[in-house]
Design a protein around this motif. Structure first.
Motif, short mmCIF file in Angstrom:
data_model
loop_
_atom_site.label_atom_id
_atom_site.label_comp_id
_atom_site.label_asym_id
_atom_site.label_seq_id
_atom_site.Cartn_x
_atom_site.Cartn_y
_atom_site.Cartn_z
N ILE A 112 -3.76 -10.63 1.40
CA ILE A 112 -2.86 -9.48 1.59
C ILE A 112 -1.42 -9.84 1.27
O ILE A 112 -0.73 -9.14 0.52
N ILE A 113 -0.96 -10.96 1.82
CA ILE A 113 0.43 -11.37 1.60
C ILE A 113 0.67 -11.71 0.13
O ILE A 113 1.65 -11.26 -0.48
N GLY A 114 -0.25 -12.49 -0.45
CA GLY A 114 -0.07 -12.90 -1.84
C GLY A 114 -0.07 -11.73 -2.80
O GLY A 114 0.81 -11.62 -3.67
N LEU B 50 3.68 -0.68 -0.17
CA LEU B 50 2.87 -1.60 -0.98
C LEU B 50 1.94 -2.42 -0.09
O LEU B 50 0.78 -2.66 -0.44
N LEU B 51 2.44 -2.84 1.07
CA LEU B 51 1.60 -3.55 2.03
C LEU B 51 0.46 -2.64 2.49
O LEU B 51 -0.70 -3.08 2.62
N PHE B 52 0.75 -1.38 2.71
CA PHE B 52 -0.24 -0.39 3.11
C PHE B 52 -1.32 -0.27 2.03
O PHE B 52 -2.52 -0.25 2.33
N GLU B 53 -0.91 -0.22 0.76
CA GLU B 53 -1.85 -0.07 -0.36
C GLU B 53 -2.75 -1.29 -0.50
O GLU B 53 -3.97 -1.16 -0.68
N VAL B 54 -2.16 -2.48 -0.44
CA VAL B 54 -2.92 -3.71 -0.60
C VAL B 54 -3.90 -3.90 0.56
O VAL B 54 -5.07 -4.25 0.36
N THR B 55 -3.43 -3.67 1.78
CA THR B 55 -4.30 -3.80 2.95
C THR B 55 -5.46 -2.81 2.86
O THR B 55 -6.60 -3.14 3.18
N SER B 56 -5.15 -1.60 2.40
CA SER B 56 -6.19 -0.58 2.25
C SER B 56 -7.24 -1.00 1.24
O SER B 56 -8.43 -0.73 1.42
#
Length: 460
Positions: A370-372, A391-397
């Motif tokens: 997620i972080i990367g 963007l964090l929301f999108e990647v985590t999703s």
């Protein structure tokens, strides 16, 4: 002599795929076949192909039961395309090994030992006994639940869309909800936001999502309990407890954070506010549907949604995430260390140490992904001015196969979309195969363990 044995047994020189490799390859083949089918003009609403990237993204999202899309599902695909999509969702949710098993049973073929091992691993079981019976019961319960959900949705969809289209919409959304896929046919990337004030629709989808996210084994055990009068297993107790806490606790948090937000719950009646808060808490458990605009959520709600998406559903379910039991093991580890106990005890049962080790490893890998990937996509999309929380929301999703989006996956560039596709695939296959691989490595390590001198380091 060795040469003679090899000649007599040609299979001896062939590399045998491990069960986790077969599962990963099976999902990949399903994605490839689905991509080719959705590329066909017959699958497009306009008669012109949606393009390879659009088809591949949709197929990946469908097989991985995620829900992220760069093509409008409702308006971009034809009825034939919708049929392909729902078939991919059903196979991705149940697992292709269940479909293969049912096919072999229908043809009267014998289920080999290797096939049973694959079924066991795909359903996250520890024993080979009773797998075929479990597969049949699972399939029967899934069909019954999805049909019941469709019947409830018909009460609204048939008067709105007519008999034929209403029935089709009802079954499509029922299957999509139970499989925690989040695909809808309403169009314009609105999900079920236009239906947010319809208690029957929202409550039905909520129930279907919860049923699909608990896990097939738990559902079969609960169904059989009145007939067998046996005690619930530790796994089922933990799943029910953690699911209840996350669902209602999450609903309370969303209600507090969004109660007066005019972009989400602010304009609703009290009953609808509470129901949509519960729906948001439920759908964050990797379902992908949304009844409120995700972009309009407060940053606090978006961050809390990421936490719920990260935890996800329960093992052997249609949902993703690191799983409720994995996160529970982290809490158990923390409680054990703080209390100074030596054994990990839950519901008066001792948990094996390798279970804790596997849980920690899976969490670290998913957090790292997620972080990367958030950093990489942020660098790629730096010129577009997206907020980091979105963007964090999108990647985590994506990596938790949730399918919620605040900015819309279609607004990202092609390289970012390819990263999301990889994350969806890893999220559906990665934690599962990682758990199997770790289990085997840990068991093999017992035989070849080397003890080095012990020395202490400072922590904290």
């Amino acid at each position: 002599m060795n040469r003679t044995k090899t000649q007599n047994n040609p299979l001896a020189t062939k590399r045998q795929f491990q069960p986790e490799q077969v599962l990963a390859l099976g999902f990949l083949i399903a994605i490839m076949v689905g991509s080719l089918l959705l590329c066909l003009p017959i699958c497009s609403a306009t008669g012109t192909s949606v393009g390879l990237l659009g088809a591949a993204f949709t197929a990946t999202s469908a097989v991985c039961v995620t829900g992220l899309n760069i093509v409008d599902i409702g308006l971009g695909y034809s009825t034939f395309g919708h049929g392909v999509i729902i078939a991919l969702i059903q196979m991705g949710g149940l697992g292709f090994m269940i479909f293969a098993t049912l096919g072999m049973v229908a043809l009267g073929r014998r289920i080999s030992l290797r096939s049973r091992v694959l079924i066991r691993d795909s359903m996250n079981q520890s024993s080979l006994s009773g797998l075929i019976r479990l597969t049949k019961w699972t399939t029967l319960l899934v069909v019954l639940i999805e049909t019941l959900g469709a019947c409830l949705l018909m009460i609204r969809f048939i008067p709105t869309y007519g008999v034929g289209k209403g029935i089709w919409f009802s079954f499509f959304h029922s299957i999509s909800a139970f499989c925690n896929a989040g695909f809808d046919l309403l169009g314009n990337f609105t999900s079920v936001v236009p239906l947010q004030n319809d208690p029957l629709i929202i409550a039905t989808l909520t129930g279907l999502i919860i049923c699909g996210s608990m896990g097939f084994v738990v559902f079969v055990e609960l169904f059989n309990k009145p007939f067998t009068h046996t005690k619930l297993t530790l796994h089922t107790k933990l799943v029910l407890t953690s699911t209840g806490i996350l669902l209602f606790g999450g609903a309370a948090v969303f209600a507090v954070l969004e109660w007066n937000n005019p972009g989400t719950l602010g304009g609703m009646a009290i009953g609808n506010k509470l129901l949509n808060s519960l729906f948001q808490s439920t759908t964050c458990r990797t379902a992908g549907f949304c009844s409120v605009d995700q972009l309009a959520l407060t940053d606090s709600s978006k961050l809390f949604s990421c936490v719920l998406m990260f935890i996800g559903a329960s093992p052997a379910s249609t949902g993703g995430g690191v799983k409720t039991t994995t996160f529970s093991m982290l809490l158990l580890l923390m409680a054990t260390v703080i209390s100074g106990r030596e054994d990990y005890v839950l519901f008066k049962k001792r948990i094996a140490r390798d279970v804790i080790t596997r849980a920690v490893t899976i969490v670290i890998i998913v957090v790292g992904a997620i972080i990367g990937c958030t950093c990489i996509i942020s660098a790629i999309e730096s010129s577009k001015g997206f907020d980091m929380i979105d963007l964090l929301f999108e990647v985590t999703s994506a990596v938790t196969t949730t399918g919620l989006s605040a900015i819309g996956s279609g607004s990202l560039s092609a390289p970012s979309q390819l990263i999301l596709m990889l994350l969806m695939y890893l999220g559906r296959v990665g934690p599962l195969t990682l758990g199997f691989a770790l289990a085997k490595r840990l068991s093999n390590a017992v035989k070849n363990r080397i003890h080095y001198p012990e020395e202490s380091i400072m922590i904290g």
